[in-house]
Design a protein around this motif. Sequence first.
Motif, PDB file in Angstrom:
ATOM      1  N   HIS A 147       0.829  -1.208   0.000  1.00  0.00           N
ATOM      2  CA  HIS A 147       0.000   0.000   0.000  1.00  0.00           C
ATOM      3  C   HIS A 147       0.862   1.256   0.000  1.00  0.00           C
ATOM      4  N   ALA A 148       1.925   1.267   0.812  1.00  0.00           N
ATOM      5  CA  ALA A 148       2.808   2.437   0.875  1.00  0.00           C
ATOM      6  C   ALA A 148       3.501   2.665  -0.459  1.00  0.00           C
ATOM      7  N   LEU A 149       3.896   1.576  -1.120  1.00  0.00           N
ATOM      8  CA  LEU A 149       4.541   1.714  -2.428  1.00  0.00           C
ATOM      9  C   LEU A 149       3.586   2.331  -3.447  1.00  0.00           C
ATOM     10  N   ILE A 150       2.359   1.827  -3.489  1.00  0.00           N
ATOM     11  CA  ILE A 150       1.390   2.338  -4.457  1.00  0.00           C
ATOM     12  C   ILE A 150       1.018   3.781  -4.135  1.00  0.00           C
ATOM     13  N   ASP A 151       0.819   4.066  -2.857  1.00  0.00           N
ATOM     14  CA  ASP A 151       0.336   5.377  -2.440  1.00  0.00           C
ATOM     15  C   ASP A 151       1.360   6.474  -2.692  1.00  0.00           C
ATOM     16  N   ARG A 183       7.891   2.715  -8.098  1.00  0.00           N
ATOM     17  CA  ARG A 183       6.848   2.140  -8.948  1.00  0.00           C
ATOM     18  C   ARG A 183       7.369   0.853  -9.576  1.00  0.00           C
ATOM     19  N   LEU A 184       6.650  -0.238  -9.377  1.00  0.00           N
ATOM     20  CA  LEU A 184       7.098  -1.523  -9.879  1.00  0.00           C
ATOM     21  C   LEU A 184       6.894  -1.627 -11.388  1.00  0.00           C
ATOM     22  N   ARG A 231       4.592 -10.497 -10.821  1.00  0.00           N
ATOM     23  CA  ARG A 231       5.235 -11.405  -9.855  1.00  0.00           C
ATOM     24  C   ARG A 231       4.596 -11.256  -8.473  1.00  0.00           C
ATOM     25  N   VAL A 232       4.383 -10.022  -8.036  1.00  0.00           N
ATOM     26  CA  VAL A 232       3.768  -9.784  -6.727  1.00  0.00           C
ATOM     27  C   VAL A 232       2.348 -10.328  -6.716  1.00  0.00           C
ATOM     28  N   ALA A 233       1.563 -10.029  -7.756  1.00  0.00           N
ATOM     29  CA  ALA A 233       0.185 -10.519  -7.834  1.00  0.00           C
ATOM     30  C   ALA A 233       0.153 -12.040  -7.831  1.00  0.00           C
ATOM     31  N   GLN A 234       1.066 -12.658  -8.569  1.00  0.00           N
ATOM     32  CA  GLN A 234       1.122 -14.111  -8.651  1.00  0.00           C
ATOM     33  C   GLN A 234       1.485 -14.729  -7.303  1.00  0.00           C
ATOM     34  N   LEU A 252      -6.684  -5.464  -8.156  1.00  0.00           N
ATOM     35  CA  LEU A 252      -7.079  -4.258  -8.888  1.00  0.00           C
ATOM     36  C   LEU A 252      -6.104  -3.123  -8.591  1.00  0.00           C
ATOM     37  N   GLU A 253      -5.733  -2.973  -7.328  1.00  0.00           N
ATOM     38  CA  GLU A 253      -4.759  -1.945  -6.950  1.00  0.00           C
ATOM     39  C   GLU A 253      -3.430  -2.165  -7.662  1.00  0.00           C
ATOM     40  N   ILE A 254      -2.965  -3.412  -7.690  1.00  0.00           N
ATOM     41  CA  ILE A 254      -1.686  -3.717  -8.338  1.00  0.00           C
ATOM     42  C   ILE A 254      -1.763  -3.418  -9.834  1.00  0.00           C
TER      43      ILE A 254
END
Length: 210
Positions: free
Chosen positions: A4-8, A16-17, A24-27, A123-125
Amino acid sequence: VSLHALIDSAAGSASRLTLPQRFRVAQDVTRAISAFHVDGWVHKSIRSHSIIFFQDKAVQSSRLYADPFLVDFEFARPQTAETQYTFDNNLERNLYRHPDRQGPPTVSFQKMHDIYSLGVVLLEIGLWQTAMSIHQGATKRLKEGVIMNPHAMEDLYIEIARRRLPHHMGPAYRDAVVKCLSCKSTDDDSHLAIMFYEEVVQNIDVTKLQ
């Protein structure tokens, strides 16, 4: 650092990934939830705040956020154990909860509720945008005094996933997220596990962009 902190804080920042990193994170998170459910447990607190990375300064920056960890297991329990019908009305936490689990709960927590929460995180990712940001954008378009109710928020997530995710993450990823967000209750755990693996886990794959 949490997902969350990374996205925010990612707008214009080096945190930003990349597209392969996001897949990879989602998987990894999706497979972790799948394994947790196969063991007969529910997590009950899946949010982007519950996915963390341990930073290693000795590692190259491109690998800094490669290995996510799922945490916040304080409410986790076997699905067959007695549930606690406690609740809170914290807006940010509610944005990840299935509509049936907002306000005083009327149903026991089930795996489908975890799957819904996972859908919000995916969805966020995919959009690289927090659920709170999505909610704030939606409420700005409402008339003064009108409140976005839980089912309206669910519909909004699904509509945004269908419209925007194909461009960001491809149609297979979109289908996986929509399946999570529209998951329905079932008494057949084996059917739910098969559906989740075939229609979610297998679609969270960067090779599906081909």
